[in-house]
Design a protein around this motif. Sequence first.
Motif, PDB file in Angstrom:
ATOM      1  N   LYS A 108      -5.811   2.951  -4.171  1.00 26.65           N
ATOM      2  CA  LYS A 108      -4.997   2.728  -5.331  1.00 26.65           C
ATOM      3  C   LYS A 108      -4.541   1.166  -5.320  1.00 26.65           C
ATOM      4  CE  LYS A 108      -2.327   6.843  -6.197  1.00 26.65           C
ATOM      5  NZ  LYS A 108      -1.413   7.303  -5.756  1.00 26.65           N
ATOM      6  N   ALA A 109      -5.516   1.248  -3.618  1.00 22.76           N
ATOM      7  CA  ALA A 109      -5.405  -0.619  -3.951  1.00 22.76           C
ATOM      8  C   ALA A 109      -6.166  -1.363  -4.457  1.00 22.76           C
ATOM      9  CB  ALA A 109      -5.144  -1.152  -2.582  1.00 22.76           C
ATOM     10  N   GLN A 110      -5.973  -2.144  -5.071  1.00 20.14           N
ATOM     11  CA  GLN A 110      -7.129  -3.708  -5.079  1.00 20.14           C
ATOM     12  C   GLN A 110      -7.517  -4.181  -4.930  1.00 20.14           C
ATOM     13  OE1 GLN A 110      -8.308  -4.061  -8.679  1.00 20.14           O
ATOM     14  NE2 GLN A 110      -9.358  -4.989  -8.207  1.00 20.14           N
ATOM     15  N   PRO A 111      -6.967  -4.625  -3.407  1.00 19.71           N
ATOM     16  CA  PRO A 111      -8.053  -5.987  -2.864  1.00 19.71           C
ATOM     17  C   PRO A 111      -8.706  -4.752  -1.662  1.00 19.71           C
ATOM     18  CG  PRO A 111      -5.458  -5.833  -2.380  1.00 19.71           C
ATOM     19  CD  PRO A 111      -5.619  -4.584  -2.950  1.00 19.71           C
ATOM     20  N   ILE A 112      -8.771  -3.219  -1.730  1.00 20.35           N
ATOM     21  CA  ILE A 112      -9.961  -2.866  -1.207  1.00 20.35           C
ATOM     22  C   ILE A 112     -11.435  -2.179  -2.054  1.00 20.35           C
ATOM     23  CG2 ILE A 112     -10.146  -0.316  -0.476  1.00 20.35           C
ATOM     24  CD1 ILE A 112      -8.797  -1.525   1.664  1.00 20.35           C
ATOM     25  N   ARG A 113     -11.164  -2.713  -3.209  1.00 19.13           N
ATOM     26  CA  ARG A 113     -12.102  -3.168  -4.072  1.00 19.13           C
ATOM     27  C   ARG A 113     -13.144  -3.600  -3.670  1.00 19.13           C
ATOM     28  NH1 ARG A 113      -8.644  -0.840  -9.405  1.00 19.13           N
ATOM     29  NH2 ARG A 113      -7.485   1.327  -7.945  1.00 19.13           N
ATOM     30  N   VAL A 114     -12.400  -5.006  -3.561  1.00 22.45           N
ATOM     31  CA  VAL A 114     -13.404  -6.195  -3.513  1.00 22.45           C
ATOM     32  C   VAL A 114     -13.540  -7.061  -1.640  1.00 22.45           C
ATOM     33  CG1 VAL A 114     -12.335  -7.334  -5.516  1.00 22.45           C
ATOM     34  CG2 VAL A 114     -11.043  -7.769  -3.093  1.00 22.45           C
ATOM     35  N   LEU A 115     -13.429  -5.562  -0.851  1.00 25.03           N
ATOM     36  CA  LEU A 115     -14.032  -5.795   0.052  1.00 25.03           C
ATOM     37  C   LEU A 115     -14.953  -5.562   1.332  1.00 25.03           C
ATOM     38  CD1 LEU A 115     -12.855  -6.445   3.063  1.00 25.03           C
ATOM     39  CD2 LEU A 115     -11.961  -4.262   3.256  1.00 25.03           C
ATOM     40  N   GLU A 116     -15.794  -4.718  -0.192  1.00 26.04           N
ATOM     41  CA  GLU A 116     -17.417  -4.538   0.738  1.00 26.04           C
ATOM     42  C   GLU A 116     -18.054  -5.672   1.085  1.00 26.04           C
ATOM     43  OE1 GLU A 116     -21.108  -1.151  -1.248  1.00 26.04           O
ATOM     44  OE2 GLU A 116     -19.522  -1.594  -2.094  1.00 26.04           O
ATOM     45  N   GLY A 117     -19.133  -5.604   2.024  1.00 22.87           N
ATOM     46  CA  GLY A 117     -19.635  -6.317   2.429  1.00 22.87           C
ATOM     47  C   GLY A 117     -18.898  -8.132   3.203  1.00 22.87           C
ATOM     48  N   ARG A 118     -17.793  -7.864   3.048  1.00 24.34           N
ATOM     49  CA  ARG A 118     -16.501  -8.891   3.678  1.00 24.34           C
ATOM     50  C   ARG A 118     -16.319  -8.886   5.080  1.00 24.34           C
ATOM     51  NH1 ARG A 118     -12.874 -10.125  -1.314  1.00 24.34           N
ATOM     52  NH2 ARG A 118     -13.407 -12.204  -0.646  1.00 24.34           N
ATOM     53  N   THR A 119     -15.178  -9.480   5.170  1.00 23.17           N
ATOM     54  CA  THR A 119     -14.779  -9.373   6.287  1.00 23.17           C
ATOM     55  C   THR A 119     -13.326  -8.922   5.848  1.00 23.17           C
ATOM     56  OG1 THR A 119     -15.453 -11.150   7.635  1.00 23.17           O
ATOM     57  CG2 THR A 119     -13.499 -10.932   8.301  1.00 23.17           C
ATOM     58  N   PHE A 120     -12.452  -7.883   7.017  1.00 23.81           N
ATOM     59  CA  PHE A 120     -11.344  -7.330   7.252  1.00 23.81           C
ATOM     60  C   PHE A 120     -10.654  -7.897   7.845  1.00 23.81           C
ATOM     61  CE2 PHE A 120      -7.850  -4.300   7.832  1.00 23.81           C
ATOM     62  CZ  PHE A 120      -7.345  -4.526   6.680  1.00 23.81           C
ATOM     63  N   TYR A 121      -9.735  -9.008   7.880  1.00 28.12           N
ATOM     64  CA  TYR A 121      -8.770  -9.846   9.003  1.00 28.12           C
ATOM     65  C   TYR A 121      -8.046  -9.218   9.309  1.00 28.12           C
ATOM     66  CZ  TYR A 121     -11.605 -13.948   7.612  1.00 28.12           C
ATOM     67  OH  TYR A 121     -12.758 -14.402   7.268  1.00 28.12           O
ATOM     68  N   ALA A 122      -7.215  -8.512  10.349  1.00 30.55           N
ATOM     69  CA  ALA A 122      -6.471  -7.120  10.841  1.00 30.55           C
ATOM     70  C   ALA A 122      -5.527  -8.057  11.419  1.00 30.55           C
ATOM     71  CB  ALA A 122      -7.247  -6.825  11.309  1.00 30.55           C
ATOM     72  N   VAL A 123      -4.657  -8.142  10.757  1.00 29.76           N
ATOM     73  CA  VAL A 123      -3.318  -8.503  11.593  1.00 29.76           C
ATOM     74  C   VAL A 123      -2.020  -8.288  12.186  1.00 29.76           C
ATOM     75  CG1 VAL A 123      -1.025 -10.793  10.795  1.00 29.76           C
ATOM     76  CG2 VAL A 123      -3.571 -11.045   9.732  1.00 29.76           C
ATOM     77  N   GLY A 124      -1.023  -8.382  12.724  1.00 28.10           N
ATOM     78  CA  GLY A 124      -0.686  -7.800  14.147  1.00 28.10           C
ATOM     79  C   GLY A 124      -0.717  -6.919  14.601  1.00 28.10           C
ATOM     80  N   GLY A 125       0.665  -6.543  15.372  1.00 29.70           N
ATOM     81  CA  GLY A 125       0.399  -6.340  16.955  1.00 29.70           C
ATOM     82  C   GLY A 125       0.342  -5.061  17.316  1.00 29.70           C
ATOM     83  N   THR A 126       0.086  -3.818  16.502  1.00 31.29           N
ATOM     84  CA  THR A 126      -0.788  -3.166  16.592  1.00 31.29           C
ATOM     85  C   THR A 126      -1.828  -2.759  16.265  1.00 31.29           C
ATOM     86  OG1 THR A 126       1.347  -1.237  15.798  1.00 31.29           O
ATOM     87  CG2 THR A 126      -0.794  -0.112  15.482  1.00 31.29           C
ATOM     88  N   TRP A 127      -3.046  -3.282  15.385  1.00 31.62           N
ATOM     89  CA  TRP A 127      -4.301  -3.681  15.674  1.00 31.62           C
ATOM     90  C   TRP A 127      -4.480  -4.847  17.011  1.00 31.62           C
ATOM     91  CZ3 TRP A 127      -4.104  -3.873   9.092  1.00 31.62           C
ATOM     92  CH2 TRP A 127      -4.395  -2.348   9.471  1.00 31.62           C
ATOM     93  N   ARG A 128      -3.740  -5.721  16.884  1.00 32.83           N
ATOM     94  CA  ARG A 128      -3.966  -5.984  18.027  1.00 32.83           C
ATOM     95  C   ARG A 128      -4.443  -6.050  19.115  1.00 32.83           C
ATOM     96  NH1 ARG A 128      -0.598  -9.594  15.845  1.00 32.83           N
ATOM     97  NH2 ARG A 128       1.034  -9.969  17.187  1.00 32.83           N
ATOM     98  N   ALA A 129      -3.755  -4.721  20.113  1.00 30.34           N
ATOM     99  CA  ALA A 129      -3.425  -4.027  21.032  1.00 30.34           C
ATOM    100  C   ALA A 129      -4.429  -2.919  20.578  1.00 30.34           C
ATOM    101  CB  ALA A 129      -2.096  -2.860  20.939  1.00 30.34           C
ATOM    102  N   LEU A 130      -5.206  -2.504  19.843  1.00 34.14           N
ATOM    103  CA  LEU A 130      -6.122  -1.589  18.972  1.00 34.14           C
ATOM    104  C   LEU A 130      -7.138  -2.495  19.884  1.00 34.14           C
ATOM    105  CD1 LEU A 130      -5.631   0.275  16.317  1.00 34.14           C
ATOM    106  CD2 LEU A 130      -5.602   1.462  18.676  1.00 34.14           C
ATOM    107  N   ALA A 131      -7.383  -3.487  19.175  1.00 35.93           N
ATOM    108  CA  ALA A 131      -8.621  -4.668  19.363  1.00 35.93           C
ATOM    109  C   ALA A 131      -8.805  -4.750  21.466  1.00 35.93           C
ATOM    110  CB  ALA A 131      -9.026  -5.733  19.312  1.00 35.93           C
ATOM    111  N   LYS A 132      -6.467  -5.538  21.965  1.00 36.06           N
ATOM    112  CA  LYS A 132      -7.108  -5.064  23.274  1.00 36.06           C
ATOM    113  C   LYS A 132      -7.961  -4.298  24.284  1.00 36.06           C
ATOM    114  CE  LYS A 132      -2.555  -7.926  24.040  1.00 36.06           C
ATOM    115  NZ  LYS A 132      -1.628  -7.402  24.843  1.00 36.06           N
ATOM    116  N   LEU A 133      -7.967  -2.939  23.689  1.00 33.84           N
ATOM    117  CA  LEU A 133      -8.347  -1.421  24.326  1.00 33.84           C
ATOM    118  C   LEU A 133     -10.502  -1.779  24.059  1.00 33.84           C
ATOM    119  CD1 LEU A 133      -5.964   1.133  23.176  1.00 33.84           C
ATOM    120  CD2 LEU A 133      -6.313  -0.018  25.571  1.00 33.84           C
ATOM    121  N   HIS A 134     -10.266  -2.405  22.809  1.00 28.30           N
ATOM    122  CA  HIS A 134     -11.594  -2.429  22.284  1.00 28.30           C
ATOM    123  C   HIS A 134     -12.433  -3.275  23.303  1.00 28.30           C
ATOM    124  CE1 HIS A 134     -15.352  -3.703  19.931  1.00 28.30           C
ATOM    125  NE2 HIS A 134     -14.972  -1.535  19.838  1.00 28.30           N
TER     126      HIS A 134
END
Length: 496
Positions: free
Chosen positions: A190-216
């Motif tokens: 139901k989130a409008q921003p998700i509908r304009v995301l295709e082919g673009r960049t998703f900027y992930a903000v927040g400590g949990t996502w940074r922690a996942l990126a560290k593991l990656h």
Amino acid sequence: MAAGAAPAKPVAIVDIGSNSVRLVAYERLSRSPTPIFNEKVLCGLGRGVATTGLLGADAMDRALAALRNFKVLCRNLGVGELRVLATAAARDARNGSAFLDAASAALGADIELIGGPREAELSALGVSSGFHGADGVVGDMGGGSLELVDVRGATVGRGVSLPLGGLALLDASRGSPKRAARIARDALLKAQPIRVLEGRTFYAVGGTWRALAKLHMRARNYPLNVMHGYAMPAAEALGLGPLAERIDADDLAALAAVASARRPLLAYGAAVLEEVVRLGRPREVVISASGVREGLLFEALDRGTRAEDPLFAAAREINDRHARDPGHGPDLCAWTDRFYAAAGLPETADETRLRHAACLMADIAWRAHPDHRGDHALSAIANGAFSGVDHPGRAFLALTVAYRHGGEVEAGVGLRALLTPGRLERARLLGAVLRVAYLVSAAMGGVLPRTALRCSKARVTLALPADFADLASERCVGRLRQIAKLVGREAEVTVG
């Protein structure tokens, strides 16, 4: 700063979030703010709010103790301006208002309780501040909520706030990441921003996502340990859930990089990110270390300052603080402009801005021992606390300035993997050009404009005025030959 004016005082922001309470103090308000102190306490204020509607007593006690600590730290830092924000947990809990009264007394400052749309707006402004020409959707995942907002440069769309924070999902799913993924999918549909995301960049903000990126990063043996700007192809982001589960069971060394209080939330962060990727179909996921706090600082700048390139702002500050003569950096930019034009070396706009930034950073290591200047420059730039550049661009800057100090640097072997062969050759060439420039100018401003580095079809020529004739030393000619070799010409020095 005008003569006799007092230096600007530090500015600080306290962020009372659903998972952590954090103090970040910055040297001053600027286009490229530099943190001078960063302290956080993982209090878990949002734990249980989704099911009980209340902030827990133990979490509030930890948060109030942290705020009393921050009050003393701000006094010791000489903070001139303090802004305090509170987000999802405090606004959603029935006892949130009473807690904020106690928090304000503990910190000795007013607290701004911001709503979801305002939080989304500030997150997007933070991404605009930290990226050159940002274009995509910002997702700021905290403990209590997920904010989504479209961003195109400095233009920010209307944000939405969803109850998809790590702690909120932990409660709502009753501890089941699979159930959390279904909850996330239903909300994201139901989130409008998700509908304009295709082919673009998703900027992930927040400590949990940074922690996942560290593991990656660890799984890839990635050569640059900088979170801001770390990019994952969207398809790889779909594997973060299994990666988190596998490392949680098998790799205690990797977990050492992630705070123990955050580890239980990794599976929920991965579940939300995977649903964002499946539904939004972005081209890539990019980690942003700039969020609400940086957005608040960016908003406080005047319009002209906000329009500045963040990389240039940082490079100018490095030049002003670290160069032997700050006037030399702009001379280098103009001197290399003329050489690249004469040599017919095509550049994109981004390649030109990187070349200019390298010129402004080129004297960063002169105080180090001569045997270690290359390593020092490479580390200082590769790991520098500045933004506005992606990881390949950061590697280009670090390697260029390392080459300017004398060639291959062992520590830069991994960074070379981030560059295309053509971009790596450009770093070597610019480093060689800078080596000649510094030998002629002795790092002083006003010298290079009296000389020229020219390029014809057959030769690279260093043109010196008559009173500089004795600068045409054997060493200078040797460095000039390095340039000539890289562009397939012969080298010569002319005088007069």
